[in-house]
Design an enzyme around this catalytic site. Sequence first.
Site, PDB file in Angstrom:
ATOM      1  N   GLY A   8       0.827  -1.211   0.000  1.00 13.63           N
ATOM      2  CA  GLY A   8       0.000   0.000   0.000  1.00 13.63           C
ATOM      3  C   GLY A   8       0.852   1.247   0.000  1.00 13.63           C
ATOM      4  N   GLY A  11      -0.583   4.842  -0.783  1.00 14.52           N
ATOM      5  CA  GLY A  11      -1.751   5.299  -0.053  1.00 14.52           C
ATOM      6  C   GLY A  11      -1.428   6.476   0.846  1.00 14.52           C
ATOM      7  N   GLN A  12      -2.333   6.768   1.769  1.00 15.06           N
ATOM      8  CA  GLN A  12      -2.233   7.956   2.621  1.00 15.06           C
ATOM      9  C   GLN A  12      -0.941   7.986   3.426  1.00 15.06           C
ATOM     10  OE1 GLN A  12      -4.883   8.027   5.985  1.00 15.06           O
ATOM     11  NE2 GLN A  12      -4.974  10.267   6.025  1.00 15.06           N
ATOM     12  N   ILE A  35      -1.038  -1.863  -5.842  1.00 17.94           N
ATOM     13  CA  ILE A  35      -1.741  -2.382  -7.012  1.00 17.94           C
ATOM     14  C   ILE A  35      -1.651  -1.417  -8.186  1.00 17.94           C
ATOM     15  CG2 ILE A  35      -3.338  -3.829  -5.705  1.00 17.94           C
ATOM     16  CD1 ILE A  35      -5.434  -1.602  -6.013  1.00 17.94           C
ATOM     17  N   TYR A 137     -14.741  -1.820   9.301  1.00 18.97           N
ATOM     18  CA  TYR A 137     -13.352  -1.381   9.472  1.00 18.97           C
ATOM     19  C   TYR A 137     -12.871  -1.683  10.891  1.00 18.97           C
ATOM     20  CZ  TYR A 137      -9.381   1.898   9.545  1.00 18.97           C
ATOM     21  OH  TYR A 137      -8.132   2.472   9.666  1.00 18.97           O
TER      22      TYR A 137
END
Length: 311
Positions: A8, A11-12, A35, A137
């Site tokens: 990841g 990401g953030q 990805i 989550y």
Amino acid sequence: MKRILVTGAFGQIGSELINKLSDIYGQDNVIATDIKSGNYSGPFEKVDVTDGKRLYEVAKQYKVDTIMHLAALLSATAEKMPKRAWDINMGGLINALEVAKELDLQFFTPSSIGAFGPTTPKEHTPQDTIQRPTTMYGVNKVSGELLCDYYYYRFGVDTRGVRFPGLISYVTPPGGGTTDYAVEIYYEAIKQKSYTSYIKEGTYMDMMYMPDALTAIIQLMEANPDQLKHRNAFNISAISAAPEDFAKAIQVYIPEFTLEYDVDPVRQQIADSWPNCIDSTAAQEEWGFKAQYDLQAMTKDMLEKLAAKLK
């Protein structure tokens, strides 16, 4: 840590973490995976974390000694796609843990204040307390905390992690989290001098500026394992604030800024199930955690950096 694989990576958190890690350990020693491709000039491999075989092959190819597993769907997005969230968040995590077990790697993955629920004490939430989240989550995060503990006790994997609060950054755009209003408000303060919050007035949640979050990851991973009583899911936080607190901090620098509300019931319900403020004592005592940015210092830096970025 000498050679680190990050899932990841765009990401953030990952998009900033890979650059900080590169500065410390050397760019050739930080392998970014995701990805999709992103803005990184070091080693990159396309990896879907639900493909455990591919993840293993890349980790072995680069002879890494550490995995930082960040790939996940965030809170608001996970509520829209709960089955997909389980597949990615839990399937990806157990794949990464299996790779760490097979290759004897150090392992980091973040948990979240989302791991708490409406029956958790809301003020000064203890490190060890009831966790009954009401979101997919949150279920993923509690399950992940337990899974990391299991791989440590059952297989001896050196797992470590923190419970992140809402993270605020001028580098990466918001990515589907409940606390993303605390990022959007700064963008809109610069662009429009106003913001409409989807979280209602008086809703306190824990927050942290991204530089403090990145430092915390590295500090925990470099900590002496003999000092870690909890190992996984350390409470860490820097700021407990509601939307109006951000508005007041911004008005010091942009006096004409205005804040309005148009509450999103889904994200508000998620926010209401989380603590108002958490207790970071265990992280402070076991590995020396200490945030450098309070709300005012963060606001000053965010507005300066965003003003330059949005020119």
